[in-house]
Design an enzyme around this catalytic site. Structure first.
Site, PDB file in Angstrom:
ATOM      1  N   ARG A  54       0.832  -1.218   0.000  1.00  0.00           N
ATOM      2  CA  ARG A  54       0.000   0.000   0.000  1.00  0.00           C
ATOM      3  C   ARG A  54       0.866   1.268   0.000  1.00  0.00           C
ATOM      4  O   ARG A  54       0.537   2.260  -0.663  1.00  0.00           O
ATOM      5  CB  ARG A  54      -0.932  -0.019   1.216  1.00  0.00           C
ATOM      6  CG  ARG A  54      -1.829   1.202   1.309  1.00  0.00           C
ATOM      7  CD  ARG A  54      -2.936   1.010   2.357  1.00  0.00           C
ATOM      8  NE  ARG A  54      -3.650   2.249   2.621  1.00  0.00           N
ATOM      9  CZ  ARG A  54      -3.605   2.922   3.766  1.00  0.00           C
ATOM     10  NH1 ARG A  54      -2.873   2.476   4.783  1.00  0.00           N
ATOM     11  NH2 ARG A  54      -4.272   4.044   3.911  1.00  0.00           N
ATOM     12  N   TRP A  98     -10.203  -8.538   3.413  1.00  0.00           N
ATOM     13  CA  TRP A  98     -10.888  -8.916   2.175  1.00  0.00           C
ATOM     14  C   TRP A  98     -10.918 -10.431   1.990  1.00  0.00           C
ATOM     15  O   TRP A  98     -11.816 -10.970   1.378  1.00  0.00           O
ATOM     16  CB  TRP A  98     -10.197  -8.298   0.969  1.00  0.00           C
ATOM     17  CG  TRP A  98     -10.422  -6.848   0.755  1.00  0.00           C
ATOM     18  CD1 TRP A  98     -11.448  -6.289   0.036  1.00  0.00           C
ATOM     19  CD2 TRP A  98      -9.602  -5.750   1.204  1.00  0.00           C
ATOM     20  NE1 TRP A  98     -11.307  -4.920   0.028  1.00  0.00           N
ATOM     21  CE2 TRP A  98     -10.191  -4.564   0.727  1.00  0.00           C
ATOM     22  CE3 TRP A  98      -8.426  -5.661   1.958  1.00  0.00           C
ATOM     23  CZ2 TRP A  98      -9.646  -3.295   0.980  1.00  0.00           C
ATOM     24  CZ3 TRP A  98      -7.890  -4.415   2.213  1.00  0.00           C
ATOM     25  CH2 TRP A  98      -8.503  -3.254   1.729  1.00  0.00           C
ATOM     26  N   HIS A 145       0.536   4.116  -2.730  1.00  0.00           N
ATOM     27  CA  HIS A 145       0.130   5.488  -2.374  1.00  0.00           C
ATOM     28  C   HIS A 145       1.197   6.521  -2.722  1.00  0.00           C
ATOM     29  O   HIS A 145       0.870   7.679  -2.993  1.00  0.00           O
ATOM     30  CB  HIS A 145      -0.250   5.574  -0.894  1.00  0.00           C
ATOM     31  CG  HIS A 145      -1.661   5.154  -0.641  1.00  0.00           C
ATOM     32  ND1 HIS A 145      -2.418   5.617   0.400  1.00  0.00           N
ATOM     33  CD2 HIS A 145      -2.469   4.319  -1.329  1.00  0.00           C
ATOM     34  CE1 HIS A 145      -3.629   5.067   0.356  1.00  0.00           C
ATOM     35  NE2 HIS A 145      -3.675   4.266  -0.680  1.00  0.00           N
ATOM     36  N   HIS A 204      -6.136  -6.050  -3.342  1.00  0.00           N
ATOM     37  CA  HIS A 204      -6.977  -6.121  -2.142  1.00  0.00           C
ATOM     38  C   HIS A 204      -7.208  -7.550  -1.648  1.00  0.00           C
ATOM     39  O   HIS A 204      -7.954  -7.746  -0.686  1.00  0.00           O
ATOM     40  CB  HIS A 204      -8.312  -5.386  -2.368  1.00  0.00           C
ATOM     41  CG  HIS A 204      -8.175  -3.901  -2.207  1.00  0.00           C
ATOM     42  ND1 HIS A 204      -9.193  -3.014  -2.467  1.00  0.00           N
ATOM     43  CD2 HIS A 204      -7.128  -3.143  -1.788  1.00  0.00           C
ATOM     44  CE1 HIS A 204      -8.775  -1.773  -2.230  1.00  0.00           C
ATOM     45  NE2 HIS A 204      -7.530  -1.826  -1.827  1.00  0.00           N
TER      46      HIS A 204
HETATM   47 FE1  DDH Z   1      -6.309  -0.164  -1.443  1.00  0.00          FE
HETATM   48  N1  DDH Z   1      -7.242   0.354   0.303  1.00  0.00           N
HETATM   49  N2  DDH Z   1      -7.607   1.001  -2.483  1.00  0.00           N
HETATM   50  N3  DDH Z   1      -5.312  -0.607  -3.163  1.00  0.00           N
HETATM   51  N4  DDH Z   1      -4.984  -1.251  -0.357  1.00  0.00           N
HETATM   52  C1  DDH Z   1      -6.914  -0.076   1.569  1.00  0.00           C
HETATM   53  C2  DDH Z   1      -5.934  -0.994   1.899  1.00  0.00           C
HETATM   54  C3  DDH Z   1      -5.070  -1.561   0.973  1.00  0.00           C
HETATM   55  C4  DDH Z   1      -8.638   1.731  -1.957  1.00  0.00           C
HETATM   56  C5  DDH Z   1      -8.924   1.903  -0.608  1.00  0.00           C
HETATM   57  C6  DDH Z   1      -8.286   1.236   0.420  1.00  0.00           C
HETATM   58  C7  DDH Z   1      -5.637  -0.163  -4.419  1.00  0.00           C
HETATM   59  C8  DDH Z   1      -6.794   0.526  -4.755  1.00  0.00           C
HETATM   60  C9  DDH Z   1      -7.685   1.088  -3.852  1.00  0.00           C
HETATM   61  C10 DDH Z   1      -3.956  -1.990  -0.892  1.00  0.00           C
HETATM   62  C11 DDH Z   1      -3.490  -1.947  -2.191  1.00  0.00           C
HETATM   63  C12 DDH Z   1      -4.115  -1.271  -3.246  1.00  0.00           C
HETATM   64  C13 DDH Z   1      -7.782   0.550   2.528  1.00  0.00           C
HETATM   65  C14 DDH Z   1      -7.743   0.350   4.030  1.00  0.00           C
HETATM   66  C15 DDH Z   1      -8.637   1.358   1.819  1.00  0.00           C
HETATM   67  C16 DDH Z   1      -9.762   2.215   2.375  1.00  0.00           C
HETATM   68  C17 DDH Z   1      -6.668   1.216   4.689  1.00  0.00           C
HETATM   69  C18 DDH Z   1      -6.658   1.046   6.189  1.00  0.00           C
HETATM   70  O1  DDH Z   1      -7.698   1.291   6.812  1.00  0.00           O
HETATM   71  O2  DDH Z   1      -5.596   0.680   6.737  1.00  0.00           O
HETATM   72  C19 DDH Z   1      -9.425   2.304  -3.034  1.00  0.00           C
HETATM   73  C20 DDH Z   1     -10.630   3.193  -2.842  1.00  0.00           C
HETATM   74  C21 DDH Z   1      -8.846   1.888  -4.207  1.00  0.00           C
HETATM   75  C22 DDH Z   1      -9.317   2.156  -5.584  1.00  0.00           C
HETATM   76  O3  DDH Z   1      -8.640   1.734  -6.528  1.00  0.00           O
HETATM   77  C23 DDH Z   1     -10.444   2.722  -5.905  1.00  0.00           C
HETATM   78  C24 DDH Z   1      -4.592  -0.516  -5.341  1.00  0.00           C
HETATM   79  C25 DDH Z   1      -4.600  -0.145  -6.816  1.00  0.00           C
HETATM   80  C26 DDH Z   1      -3.635  -1.201  -4.616  1.00  0.00           C
HETATM   81  C27 DDH Z   1      -2.327  -1.753  -5.078  1.00  0.00           C
HETATM   82  O4  DDH Z   1      -1.504  -2.105  -4.309  1.00  0.00           O
HETATM   83  C28 DDH Z   1      -1.968  -1.850  -6.488  1.00  0.00           C
HETATM   84  C29 DDH Z   1      -3.385  -2.836   0.139  1.00  0.00           C
HETATM   85  C30 DDH Z   1      -2.263  -3.840  -0.066  1.00  0.00           C
HETATM   86  C31 DDH Z   1      -4.089  -2.574   1.307  1.00  0.00           C
HETATM   87  C32 DDH Z   1      -3.902  -3.233   2.688  1.00  0.00           C
HETATM   88  C33 DDH Z   1      -3.037  -2.401   3.593  1.00  0.00           C
HETATM   89  C34 DDH Z   1      -2.890  -2.952   4.985  1.00  0.00           C
HETATM   90  O5  DDH Z   1      -2.316  -2.254   5.813  1.00  0.00           O
HETATM   91  O6  DDH Z   1      -3.324  -4.063   5.275  1.00  0.00           O
END
Ligand code: DDH
Length: 305
Positions: free
Chosen positions: A45, A205, A49, A176
């Site tokens: 993540r 998830w 980000h 996810h």
């Molecule tokens: Fe995500 N993500 N993500 N995400 N994401 C969250 C957690 C993790 C969105 C929202 C959230 C991608 C796209 C989107 C990962 C990877 C990726 C969380 C929760 C939210 C909310 C955070 C928290 O509370 O700690 C949304 C909206 C989108 C969107 O595309 C519309 C993408 C593209 C990726 C990627 O890696 C390519 C990962 C891994 C997590 C888990 C993190 C953790 O600490 O566990």
């Protein structure tokens, strides 16, 4: 316009493999973090980000954001509410930065995403070095996705703004399968209480959140998802208390995205094949790497470490 990567990088693939190994060892060391999920998902993540602030697409004269400047390390960008709980991911990488002080934050954080995907059983991700740390004038806020939205919103960000295809977009969101949503940031190793807030959403998830799989798509298609009854933001749950965000459900509410979900749910190999170049593209948005070589790193297991 693009940001130009450092060309004459004095470090070799071997040096970067050492950094990879140090990151992978941090993941191993703290495997009890966040309910025994470990830091892998948080590092994926972090890389996303840092990179997903990009406004382009490549070739357009006014690009901004992206991983180049490592700007998520700066308070202005770190304090974007979308980056809640990512201070923990940066915490676990700080000893690695101390050991390899020559690496830029942009390179370190993107390499950490690659390391985490591979160590969790995902595909090999090609990676290139050469990002340079930039100052606060390059920090980017308000560009990361809002989870309460629909498929057209996802397209407007990923396809229009960042230049991904719809296929790449659906493949990327398959990340996810990993990790979970947090109301409070997970407690750091050695600490007694949480240091901050999460996104406000809650739950995992998939049942195996530290394995990189196509489970996200399978669950999305095959399980019954209903609105969660709680005081928090609108989200979905199934009978096993797994979760989906509104933007996750959007992938099966939209006919053309749903086709891709079906394809990936059936065929993990195809998902891996599409995810790897899409994730590389994400980590490289807006950067001109000139002649810099793409490296592919060995996992700790492959090195018998
Ligand atoms: Fe995500 N993500 N993500 N995400 N994401 C969250 C957690 C993790 C969105 C929202 C959230 C991608 C796209 C989107 C990962 C990877 C990726 C969380 C929760 C939210 C909310 C955070 C928290 O509370 O700690 C949304 C909206 C989108 C969107 O595309 C519309 C993408 C593209 C990726 C990627 O890696 C390519 C990962 C891994 C997590 C888990 C993190 C953790 O600490 O566990």
């Amino acid at each position: 316009a693009t940001l130009n990567a450092a060309l004459s990088d004095s470090h070799s693939e071997k040096d970067y493999q050492q950094v990879y190994n140090a990151i992978a060892n941090q993941i191993r060391e703290y495997d009890e973090y966040d309910g025994a999920i470990g830091f892998g998902p948080a590092l994926v993540r972090l890389a996303w980000h840092l990179s997903g602030t990009f406004v382009g697409p490549v070739g357009c004269p006014h690009i901004s954001g992206g991983s180049f400047g490592g700007t998520i390390r700066l308070p202005k960008e770190a304090s974007d509410p979308a980056n809640n709980a990512l201070e923990n991911a940066r915490w676990v990488l700080e000893p690695v930065k101390k050991q390899f002080s020559w690496i830029s934050y942009g390179d370190l954080y993107t390499l950490a995403g690659v390391t985490a995907v591979q160590e969790m059983g995902g595909p090999k991700i090609g990676w290139r070095a050469g990002r340079k740390d930039l100052g606060v004038e390059y920090a980017s806020t308000g560009k990361l996705p809002d989870a309460s939205r629909d498929a057209d919103y996802i397209r407007s960000l990923f396809v229009k703004r960042m230049g991904f295809t719809e296929r790449e977009t659906v493949a990327l969101i398959g990340a996810h399968a990993l990790g979970s949503c947090h109301v409070q940031a997970p407690v750091l190793p050695g600490a007694t209480k949480s240091q901050g807030v999460g996104s406000g959403y809650t739950g995992r998830w998939t049942a195996a959140p530290n394995f990189f799989t196509n489970e996200f798509y399978r669950l999305l298609l095959e399980d019954k998802w209903t609105p969660k009854k709680w005081d928090g933001p609108f989200q979905y749950e199934n009978k096993d208390e797994l979760m989906m965000l509104p933007t996750d459900m959007a992938l099966v509410q939209d006919a053309s995205m749903k086709k891709l979900v079906v394809e990936y749910a059936k065929d993990q190999e195809k998902f891996f094949k599409d995810f790897a170049p899409a994730f590389k593209k994400l980590l490289e948005l807006g950067i001109d790497f000139k002649g810099n070589k793409t490296y592919e790193f060995k996992t700790l297991d492959e090195q018998d470490l």
